[in-house]
Design a protein around this motif. Structure first.
Motif, PDB file in Angstrom:
ATOM      1  N   ASN A  52      -7.482 -27.317 -83.161  1.00 18.24           N
ATOM      2  CA  ASN A  52      -8.934 -27.208 -83.004  1.00 18.24           C
ATOM      3  C   ASN A  52      -9.314 -25.774 -83.365  1.00 18.24           C
ATOM      4  O   ASN A  52      -8.993 -24.841 -82.628  1.00 18.24           O
ATOM      5  CB  ASN A  52      -9.330 -27.532 -81.565  1.00 18.24           C
ATOM      6  N   TYR A  53     -10.008 -25.611 -84.494  1.00 21.68           N
ATOM      7  CA  TYR A  53     -10.347 -24.287 -85.008  1.00 21.68           C
ATOM      8  C   TYR A  53     -11.701 -23.776 -84.524  1.00 21.68           C
ATOM      9  O   TYR A  53     -12.267 -22.870 -85.128  1.00 21.68           O
ATOM     10  CB  TYR A  53     -10.296 -24.294 -86.541  1.00 21.68           C
ATOM     11  N   THR A  54     -12.206 -24.297 -83.419  1.00 22.60           N
ATOM     12  CA  THR A  54     -13.464 -23.814 -82.862  1.00 22.60           C
ATOM     13  C   THR A  54     -13.296 -22.363 -82.422  1.00 22.60           C
ATOM     14  O   THR A  54     -12.402 -22.049 -81.624  1.00 22.60           O
ATOM     15  CB  THR A  54     -13.907 -24.674 -81.660  1.00 22.60           C
ATOM     16  N   GLY A  58     -11.373 -22.869 -79.117  1.00 24.11           N
ATOM     17  CA  GLY A  58     -10.467 -23.839 -79.704  1.00 24.11           C
ATOM     18  C   GLY A  58      -9.020 -23.628 -79.306  1.00 24.11           C
ATOM     19  O   GLY A  58      -8.697 -22.895 -78.353  1.00 24.11           O
ATOM     20  N   TYR A  60      -5.601 -23.114 -81.683  1.00 21.56           N
ATOM     21  CA  TYR A  60      -5.002 -23.051 -83.014  1.00 21.56           C
ATOM     22  C   TYR A  60      -4.140 -21.800 -83.143  1.00 21.56           C
ATOM     23  O   TYR A  60      -4.244 -20.861 -82.366  1.00 21.56           O
ATOM     24  CB  TYR A  60      -6.073 -23.061 -84.109  1.00 21.56           C
ATOM     25  N   ASN A  84     -11.350 -30.370 -73.184  1.00 20.88           N
ATOM     26  CA  ASN A  84     -11.574 -30.621 -74.605  1.00 20.88           C
ATOM     27  C   ASN A  84     -12.286 -31.951 -74.843  1.00 20.88           C
ATOM     28  O   ASN A  84     -11.829 -32.993 -74.401  1.00 20.88           O
ATOM     29  CB  ASN A  84     -10.245 -30.613 -75.369  1.00 20.88           C
ATOM     30  N   SER A  86     -13.567 -32.212 -78.159  1.00 22.84           N
ATOM     31  CA  SER A  86     -13.626 -32.128 -79.607  1.00 22.84           C
ATOM     32  C   SER A  86     -12.243 -32.464 -80.177  1.00 22.84           C
ATOM     33  O   SER A  86     -11.453 -33.138 -79.522  1.00 22.84           O
ATOM     34  CB  SER A  86     -14.076 -30.721 -80.019  1.00 22.84           C
ATOM     35  N   VAL A  87     -11.943 -31.987 -81.354  1.00 20.20           N
ATOM     36  CA  VAL A  87     -10.676 -32.264 -82.032  1.00 20.20           C
ATOM     37  C   VAL A  87      -9.510 -31.656 -81.248  1.00 20.20           C
ATOM     38  O   VAL A  87      -9.621 -30.576 -80.686  1.00 20.20           O
ATOM     39  CB  VAL A  87     -10.705 -31.679 -83.462  1.00 20.20           C
ATOM     40  N   GLY A  88      -8.394 -32.369 -81.230  1.00 20.89           N
ATOM     41  CA  GLY A  88      -7.180 -31.857 -80.603  1.00 20.89           C
ATOM     42  C   GLY A  88      -6.756 -32.672 -79.401  1.00 20.89           C
ATOM     43  O   GLY A  88      -7.376 -33.684 -79.057  1.00 20.89           O
ATOM     44  N   ASN A 158      -7.809 -36.279 -80.107  1.00 18.65           N
ATOM     45  CA  ASN A 158      -9.049 -36.540 -80.832  1.00 18.65           C
ATOM     46  C   ASN A 158      -8.903 -36.116 -82.275  1.00 18.65           C
ATOM     47  O   ASN A 158      -8.441 -35.013 -82.564  1.00 18.65           O
ATOM     48  CB  ASN A 158     -10.219 -35.773 -80.215  1.00 18.65           C
ATOM     49  N   ASN A 159      -9.300 -36.996 -83.182  1.00 20.38           N
ATOM     50  CA  ASN A 159      -9.267 -36.718 -84.621  1.00 20.38           C
ATOM     51  C   ASN A 159     -10.574 -37.165 -85.250  1.00 20.38           C
ATOM     52  O   ASN A 159     -11.265 -38.028 -84.712  1.00 20.38           O
ATOM     53  CB  ASN A 159      -8.125 -37.517 -85.297  1.00 20.38           C
ATOM     54  N   TRP A 160     -10.884 -36.607 -86.399  1.00 18.65           N
ATOM     55  CA  TRP A 160     -12.073 -37.041 -87.149  1.00 18.65           C
ATOM     56  C   TRP A 160     -11.742 -38.299 -87.897  1.00 18.65           C
ATOM     57  O   TRP A 160     -10.696 -38.583 -88.311  1.00 18.65           O
ATOM     58  CB  TRP A 160     -12.559 -35.972 -88.106  1.00 18.65           C
TER      59      TRP A 160
END
Length: 160
Positions: A52-54, A58, A60, A84, A86-88, A158-160
């Motif tokens: 997760n590059y937030t 995030g 990462y 979390n 979001s992604v990850g 979580n993935n897009w």
């Protein structure tokens, strides 16, 4: 966003392989606060395959100077996993008896979390741990000294 399965077998395989060694792809934080959470993050990444590059919140790692606080900071990883959306990887708090291989245990001194452990097996229901800083391979949780302990069960990725 879709949730995918967390690969516990890959997490455990990575943890066992690198518990007593250092993966040269990652910086060794032993001399500057400890490497336990960096190692735990590497293990989780092996089982999740997504970062997760937030910015700021995030999880990462690109280099020692380009990483999220959650990648190598005990309290930050705990907060990232349990909050979390979001992604990850995503996780929930759990009793030690409800944890599985590939889950995490956070040790506390009564005021803050100070150590991150990766569960890589069980012996008579007691988690066996792989970790860095005080490098350990399949060490029983019963041999650690702490004021309190918190289990974190990774529920998916979580993935897009």
């Amino acid at each position: 966003m879709r949730i995918t399965e967390y690969d516990r077998a890959q997490t455990v395989e990575y943890a066992k392989k690198w518990a007593l060694l250092r993966n040269p792809r990652y910086y060794n934080f032993d001399g500057i606060g400890g490497d336990c959470t960096n190692f735990a993050s590497q293990c989780i990444y092996a089982g999740s395959k997504v970062m997760n590059y937030t910015k700021d919140t995030g999880w990462y790692y690109n280099s020692p100077s380009d990483r999220a606080a959650a990648w190598s900071g005990v309290e930050y990883l705990y907060k990232f996993l349990t909050n979390n959306r979001s992604v990850g990887p995503v996780a929930e708090l759990a009793e030690i008896s409800d944890l599985q291989e590939g889950d995490l245990i956070f040790l506390s001194n009564g005021q803050r979390f100070y150590h991150t452990l990766v569960i890589t097996g069980f012996s008579d229901g007691v988690p066996l741990i792989c970790c860095h800083t005080a490098d350990s391979y399949m060490r029983s949780l019963d041999t650690y000294h702490y004021v309190s302990v918190q289990g974190v069960h990774i529920t998916g990725v979580n993935n897009w």
